[in-house]
Write a protein that holds these residues in place. Structure first.
Motif, PDB file in Angstrom:
ATOM      1  N   SER A  30      70.045  25.485 -19.111  1.00 38.57           N
ATOM      2  CA  SER A  30      70.963  25.382 -18.144  1.00 38.57           C
ATOM      3  C   SER A  30      72.485  24.926 -18.437  1.00 38.57           C
ATOM      4  CB  SER A  30      70.663  25.099 -16.808  1.00 38.57           C
ATOM      5  OG  SER A  30      71.116  25.548 -16.058  1.00 38.57           O
ATOM      6  N   PHE A  31      72.431  23.530 -18.723  1.00 40.56           N
ATOM      7  CA  PHE A  31      73.466  23.017 -18.801  1.00 40.56           C
ATOM      8  C   PHE A  31      74.099  23.178 -19.479  1.00 40.56           C
ATOM      9  CE2 PHE A  31      75.421  19.561 -21.091  1.00 40.56           C
ATOM     10  CZ  PHE A  31      75.780  18.182 -20.302  1.00 40.56           C
ATOM     11  N   ALA A  32      73.342  23.532 -20.872  1.00 38.66           N
ATOM     12  CA  ALA A  32      74.404  24.454 -22.174  1.00 38.66           C
ATOM     13  C   ALA A  32      74.951  25.080 -21.782  1.00 38.66           C
ATOM     14  CB  ALA A  32      73.286  24.508 -23.539  1.00 38.66           C
ATOM     15  N   LYS A  34      76.514  25.927 -18.322  1.00 40.32           N
ATOM     16  CA  LYS A  34      77.205  25.616 -17.888  1.00 40.32           C
ATOM     17  C   LYS A  34      78.602  25.326 -18.658  1.00 40.32           C
ATOM     18  CE  LYS A  34      74.663  24.726 -13.410  1.00 40.32           C
ATOM     19  NZ  LYS A  34      74.049  24.003 -12.593  1.00 40.32           N
ATOM     20  N   LYS A  35      78.179  24.621 -19.627  1.00 35.92           N
ATOM     21  CA  LYS A  35      79.225  23.871 -20.242  1.00 35.92           C
ATOM     22  C   LYS A  35      80.114  25.067 -21.208  1.00 35.92           C
ATOM     23  CE  LYS A  35      79.981  19.618 -21.082  1.00 35.92           C
ATOM     24  NZ  LYS A  35      80.617  18.954 -20.127  1.00 35.92           N
ATOM     25  N   THR A  36      79.286  25.571 -21.738  1.00 39.08           N
ATOM     26  CA  THR A  36      80.027  26.892 -22.234  1.00 39.08           C
ATOM     27  C   THR A  36      80.409  27.499 -21.779  1.00 39.08           C
ATOM     28  OG1 THR A  36      78.029  27.289 -23.888  1.00 39.08           O
ATOM     29  CG2 THR A  36      79.255  29.230 -23.599  1.00 39.08           C
ATOM     30  N   GLU A  37      80.200  27.859 -20.223  1.00 39.33           N
ATOM     31  CA  GLU A  37      80.928  28.779 -19.487  1.00 39.33           C
ATOM     32  C   GLU A  37      82.015  27.862 -19.212  1.00 39.33           C
ATOM     33  OE1 GLU A  37      80.669  30.198 -15.129  1.00 39.33           O
ATOM     34  OE2 GLU A  37      78.702  29.590 -16.019  1.00 39.33           O
ATOM     35  N   GLN A  38      82.119  26.283 -18.333  1.00 39.53           N
ATOM     36  CA  GLN A  38      83.599  25.468 -18.437  1.00 39.53           C
ATOM     37  C   GLN A  38      84.044  26.069 -19.630  1.00 39.53           C
ATOM     38  OE1 GLN A  38      82.524  21.670 -17.956  1.00 39.53           O
ATOM     39  NE2 GLN A  38      84.648  21.346 -16.978  1.00 39.53           N
ATOM     40  N   HIS A  39      83.742  25.461 -20.307  1.00 41.92           N
ATOM     41  CA  HIS A  39      85.133  25.991 -21.853  1.00 41.92           C
ATOM     42  C   HIS A  39      84.877  27.108 -21.933  1.00 41.92           C
ATOM     43  CE1 HIS A  39      86.107  25.305 -26.040  1.00 41.92           C
ATOM     44  NE2 HIS A  39      85.275  26.121 -26.175  1.00 41.92           N
ATOM     45  N   GLU A  42      88.694  26.913 -19.422  1.00 42.06           N
ATOM     46  CA  GLU A  42      89.539  26.661 -19.447  1.00 42.06           C
ATOM     47  C   GLU A  42      90.384  26.753 -20.584  1.00 42.06           C
ATOM     48  OE1 GLU A  42      88.034  22.513 -20.667  1.00 42.06           O
ATOM     49  OE2 GLU A  42      87.348  22.379 -19.607  1.00 42.06           O
TER      50      GLU A  42
END
Length: 87
Positions: A30-32, A34-39, A42
């Protein structure tokens, strides 16, 4: 006795890691995600706002590009070779 103790320790560590992976793997994925979606937001967030900036009135006709002109297909497409099946 030392060999049996080593095998038991290896099995204990294996099952302990297996249990910990069941608990923490969903949180890690889930953390990975979210970080990929945020990337991606951006990097590619400005592409989604391009269409919303232009406000068009209802009934307006907008042509983005000129349609391609149709060309006549070539009649001479090459030689036809009739192959025969050999038995």
């Amino acid at each position: 006795m030392g060999f049996l103790k080593t095998v038991l320790i290896i099995l204990l560590v294996y099952y302990l890691l297996k249990i910990l992976a069941r608990w923490f793997a969903p949180k890690l994925f889930s953390f990975a995600a979210k970080k990929t979606e945020q990337h991606f937001r951006e990097r590619f967030g400005d592409f989604t706002n391009q269409n919303t900036e232009k406000e068009e009135q209802e009934g307006d006709v907008i042509v983005d590009k000129k349609p391609n002109q149709q060309t006549k297909p070539l009649k001479d497409v090459g030689d036809y070779i009739n192959f025969e099946e050999i038995e």
